[in-house]
Design an enzyme around this catalytic site. Sequence first.
Site, PDB file in Angstrom:
ATOM      1  N   LYS A 254     -44.583   3.129  38.267  1.00  0.00           N
ATOM      2  CA  LYS A 254     -43.765   2.857  39.452  1.00  0.00           C
ATOM      3  C   LYS A 254     -44.607   3.243  40.668  1.00  0.00           C
ATOM      4  O   LYS A 254     -44.777   4.412  40.979  1.00  0.00           O
ATOM      5  CB  LYS A 254     -42.464   3.644  39.429  1.00  0.00           C
ATOM      6  CG  LYS A 254     -41.542   3.284  40.602  1.00  0.00           C
ATOM      7  CD  LYS A 254     -40.287   4.102  40.610  1.00  0.00           C
ATOM      8  CE  LYS A 254     -39.382   3.645  41.761  1.00  0.00           C
ATOM      9  NZ  LYS A 254     -40.056   3.682  43.073  1.00  0.00           N
ATOM     10  N   GLU A 392     -43.879   9.246  40.038  1.00  0.00           N
ATOM     11  CA  GLU A 392     -42.453   9.174  40.341  1.00  0.00           C
ATOM     12  C   GLU A 392     -41.650   8.627  39.174  1.00  0.00           C
ATOM     13  O   GLU A 392     -40.499   9.006  38.967  1.00  0.00           O
ATOM     14  CB  GLU A 392     -42.236   8.297  41.576  1.00  0.00           C
ATOM     15  CG  GLU A 392     -40.785   8.230  42.030  1.00  0.00           C
ATOM     16  CD  GLU A 392     -40.593   7.299  43.212  1.00  0.00           C
ATOM     17  OE1 GLU A 392     -39.444   7.117  43.633  1.00  0.00           O
ATOM     18  OE2 GLU A 392     -41.594   6.743  43.702  1.00  0.00           O
ATOM     19  N   PHE A 620      10.386  -0.308  41.011  1.00  0.00           N
ATOM     20  CA  PHE A 620      10.928  -1.095  42.118  1.00  0.00           C
ATOM     21  C   PHE A 620      12.373  -0.663  42.394  1.00  0.00           C
ATOM     22  O   PHE A 620      13.134  -0.342  41.479  1.00  0.00           O
ATOM     23  CB  PHE A 620      10.926  -2.586  41.769  1.00  0.00           C
ATOM     24  CG  PHE A 620       9.695  -3.314  42.225  1.00  0.00           C
ATOM     25  CD1 PHE A 620       9.612  -3.836  43.506  1.00  0.00           C
ATOM     26  CD2 PHE A 620       8.621  -3.480  41.371  1.00  0.00           C
ATOM     27  CE1 PHE A 620       8.489  -4.516  43.932  1.00  0.00           C
ATOM     28  CE2 PHE A 620       7.495  -4.166  41.779  1.00  0.00           C
ATOM     29  CZ  PHE A 620       7.423  -4.677  43.066  1.00  0.00           C
ATOM     30  N   HIS A 668       8.057  -4.649  50.040  1.00  0.00           N
ATOM     31  CA  HIS A 668       8.080  -6.063  49.655  1.00  0.00           C
ATOM     32  C   HIS A 668       9.291  -6.743  50.285  1.00  0.00           C
ATOM     33  O   HIS A 668      10.406  -6.648  49.771  1.00  0.00           O
ATOM     34  CB  HIS A 668       8.144  -6.195  48.125  1.00  0.00           C
ATOM     35  CG  HIS A 668       6.940  -5.674  47.416  1.00  0.00           C
ATOM     36  ND1 HIS A 668       6.068  -6.487  46.731  1.00  0.00           N
ATOM     37  CD2 HIS A 668       6.455  -4.411  47.284  1.00  0.00           C
ATOM     38  CE1 HIS A 668       5.107  -5.750  46.201  1.00  0.00           C
ATOM     39  NE2 HIS A 668       5.320  -4.482  46.523  1.00  0.00           N
ATOM     40  N   ASP A 686       1.008 -17.214  45.810  1.00  0.00           N
ATOM     41  CA  ASP A 686       0.207 -16.082  45.342  1.00  0.00           C
ATOM     42  C   ASP A 686      -0.817 -16.613  44.347  1.00  0.00           C
ATOM     43  O   ASP A 686      -0.462 -17.063  43.252  1.00  0.00           O
ATOM     44  CB  ASP A 686       1.120 -15.039  44.683  1.00  0.00           C
ATOM     45  CG  ASP A 686       0.344 -13.823  44.176  1.00  0.00           C
ATOM     46  OD1 ASP A 686      -0.879 -13.759  44.390  1.00  0.00           O
ATOM     47  OD2 ASP A 686       0.972 -12.952  43.553  1.00  0.00           O
ATOM     48  N   HIS A 727      -2.863 -14.239  48.989  1.00  0.00           N
ATOM     49  CA  HIS A 727      -1.623 -14.908  49.370  1.00  0.00           C
ATOM     50  C   HIS A 727      -1.909 -15.932  50.467  1.00  0.00           C
ATOM     51  O   HIS A 727      -2.577 -15.606  51.456  1.00  0.00           O
ATOM     52  CB  HIS A 727      -0.596 -13.906  49.889  1.00  0.00           C
ATOM     53  CG  HIS A 727      -0.133 -12.929  48.855  1.00  0.00           C
ATOM     54  ND1 HIS A 727       0.629 -11.819  49.156  1.00  0.00           N
ATOM     55  CD2 HIS A 727      -0.329 -12.891  47.508  1.00  0.00           C
ATOM     56  CE1 HIS A 727       0.885 -11.152  48.054  1.00  0.00           C
ATOM     57  NE2 HIS A 727       0.309 -11.770  47.043  1.00  0.00           N
ATOM     58  N   ALA A 794       0.341   0.815  45.336  1.00  0.00           N
ATOM     59  CA  ALA A 794       0.365   2.015  44.493  1.00  0.00           C
ATOM     60  C   ALA A 794      -0.662   1.889  43.385  1.00  0.00           C
ATOM     61  O   ALA A 794      -0.344   1.859  42.196  1.00  0.00           O
ATOM     62  CB  ALA A 794       1.770   2.215  43.922  1.00  0.00           C
ATOM     63  N   ARG A 795      -1.919   1.841  43.790  1.00  0.00           N
ATOM     64  CA  ARG A 795      -3.030   1.647  42.857  1.00  0.00           C
ATOM     65  C   ARG A 795      -4.156   2.593  43.224  1.00  0.00           C
ATOM     66  O   ARG A 795      -4.207   3.126  44.325  1.00  0.00           O
ATOM     67  CB  ARG A 795      -3.526   0.200  42.906  1.00  0.00           C
ATOM     68  CG  ARG A 795      -2.417  -0.827  42.657  1.00  0.00           C
ATOM     69  CD  ARG A 795      -2.931  -2.240  42.748  1.00  0.00           C
ATOM     70  NE  ARG A 795      -1.839  -3.197  42.598  1.00  0.00           N
ATOM     71  CZ  ARG A 795      -1.965  -4.360  41.986  1.00  0.00           C
ATOM     72  NH1 ARG A 795      -3.130  -4.710  41.457  1.00  0.00           N
ATOM     73  NH2 ARG A 795      -0.939  -5.178  41.880  1.00  0.00           N
TER      74      ARG A 795
END
Length: 849
Positions: A254, A392, A620, A668, A686, A727, A794-795
Amino acid sequence: MSLREYSSKRRFDQTPEPASDTRSRKSARTKGPIFVVQLHHARARHYDFRLEVDGALKSWAVPKGPSLRAGDKRLAVEVEDHPLAYASFAGDIPQGHYGAGHVDIFDHGWWTPEGEPLRALAKGHLEFELHGDKLRGRWTLVRTRLQGAKQQWLLIKRSDAEARDAEADDLIDAAPRSQPAPRKLASARAAKAAAEKAGGRKVAAPRKASAVWRRRALALAGARARPLPAGFKPQLCTLEATPPRGDEWLHETKWDGYRLLADLDAGRVVLRSRNDLDWSAKFVEIAAAIEALPVASARLDGELIAVDARGQSDFSALQRALEAGAHASLRYVLFDLPALEGIDLTQVALVERKALLQFLLQAAKQKVLSFSTHIIGNGERVFEAASRQGLEGIVSKRVDARYVEGRARSWVKTKQANTDEFVIVGHTAPKGSREGFGSLLLAGVERGALRYVGRVGSGFDDALLRKLTRQLASLAQADAVLSLPAHVPFRAGAVRWVKPRLIAEVEFRGWAKEGLLRQASFLRLRDDKTTEDLGMSEHKTATLQPARTATKKTPVGKKMASGEVTITHPERIVFPDTSITKQDVADYYRAVADHLLPELIDRPLSVVRCPDGAGGTCFFQKHHAAALGKNVASITLKEKGGGSDEYLYVKDLRGVLELVQMNVLEFHPWGARIDAPDQPDRLVFDLDPAPGVDWKALVAGARDVRARLTDTGLQSFVRLSGGKGVHVVVPLRRGVDWAEVKAFCEAFAHAMATQQPLHYLATASKAKRDGRIFIDWLRNARGATSVASWSLRARAGAPVAMPLRWDELGRTKGAAEFDLAAALRRAKSLRKDPWEGFAELEQVLPKFD
């Protein structure tokens, strides 16, 4: 295959096209059956794609031409077979004759089918590989079920090293073959004089040995008799912790220097840096050595190094030599030969390219040009030996590797030290006797944006301190480049910020638990690299990690006010992978309220509640409950079965914050308002990709939906879902009912799926998804919802559903491009709404007879 149809459509005494019984020579067809692509400027401009099968050219008309994007599908209409002689035809078909117009040869070469081609064509699925000037790699032809005057197929580029973001029209960069060649200069002496006058440096006279080297290059398996254009991009390495095993790998030193590429044409060379800067004038000795090679044309790849007393590369010595203009110690170590004497060698096995390169350098005997030797196999022992010598690391390459522009796994590097490259974003003041600065603040690049990774304060000598201080002063700026995490040992006000332009390579001993570098030591500036090389986007210059100033000193279990709403347990971690707290979520929704509230106010809502945070169980909720808060309103709506129920909605920010207090993360809304819940005012398509559909294909799909909507007279807007989809949203004038809206959306989605069945589908069946995009029209029904613009998801990573302008979509890299911190920065910097005009559009559904 019969050529009767071909002959019946033509009068060969009046058209220059070859007759069906014309025989063509096969001298250039030793590697396989031929293919040709012709650009036909007929009544409708198109490309003709032809494959030699069973003594004739099987032919398809491709209106848009082949696409080099993996997975792109192009309509290919089957036409009559053509004679083999047609592969060399270019010219004008007279008016009044079949196919009247101009024909150019776009590309030609040979092809290799997978299996028996006649049988594959009969089945309607042909896999093959092209070996042409412009079209290379794996392709597929698939017969569709669409009925028409002629059989319709799809031409699809497969995912391989030849796939890239381009299409046929992008490759029309040379004069058509049907045009006469430019008039040659009267003599070689005149050519040499003209070149010297243009460039100022003497050009070597044409060499008789060039023909010998051309024959040697052409004799290699995989060689192609076509030039590799100047300006080729270098192949790059992938970093690995250990070298690969096996005799299918060779291992090189290298080299510790600057990547240097060379384009030699007509005896004159252009030296280029990794970033395509012209370095020819900088290194005239190396340029002269290359021009003295016994060839007139070549493409060379290697490393510019300075050699120390032990004969090893020394990066510091290289920088000193460049600053002082002392180039005597510089060497150009060559390790690849992508082309020679007009022969493209990129498809030749690496070990064969290197053997030819070594032979060329031995014949030249140029002191400043060196060959990068290698060892085949024993990668671990080679790496250990390199470490003992203080090198290296090593670079390992597959012996059969093709030369691929860009990063590929056929070249890997293994470093002896733990080193990496970071962006310098600021510095602290010097302490004690040190001058200039104390330590440099560094940032890594994640998903195109900067994240603070720590400081480096050692590894500088006096000369480097002075040089860096001057550079930092020229880049100084008053505004913070990024926000600092709470656990850094100094305040942001103590930082002197600089524009993120300089790249530092540092050595370090792992990462601390807070995600900061441990025991970092400065190695060098990487003048040959830019922030784009590290993956940074020009429009993203702030950290991905959110600042949490509101919760820094909040005692556990206490309450904190958010306006008039009290957030209990504000310190509770809601997104465990990013340490975002409940208070951070409330602060976020308050900060983006001006953008979010128009999407929410006075609309029935479904919300996603996560009592244990995004990493726990979420659910939900659409029905109202008194416990949600006094500012969360309710509306009684009739159900399909004849009964009624209470749905929730909000009137202002206080209602949003009360829902956050009840652990709501996502919002939503319906596509209608509470004053007319049965009259929708928007449609949402979607686009949900199946596994294996890449982002570029999804972006193309969204644009396709937009174009088809425009054809019906409807203007649309685009939003990243924050999950995996996109979307496409259409505003409507209120008046139609949900049944009409649903019928239109269903018909629209099915029409697109029928027209492009291998690209889209309009049913939710996962079993049928298989590499296609589901156009989900089911969100356009009474009670159905889609996520609001600017809503968190919510991820993991706290992504945000983000509205965009259409011209921004192509610059994104995924549906979860924006996380909480990035959304805050966008909200702060936006000068106008990306959906400007959405609310004012008075559109109506088109009427179809």
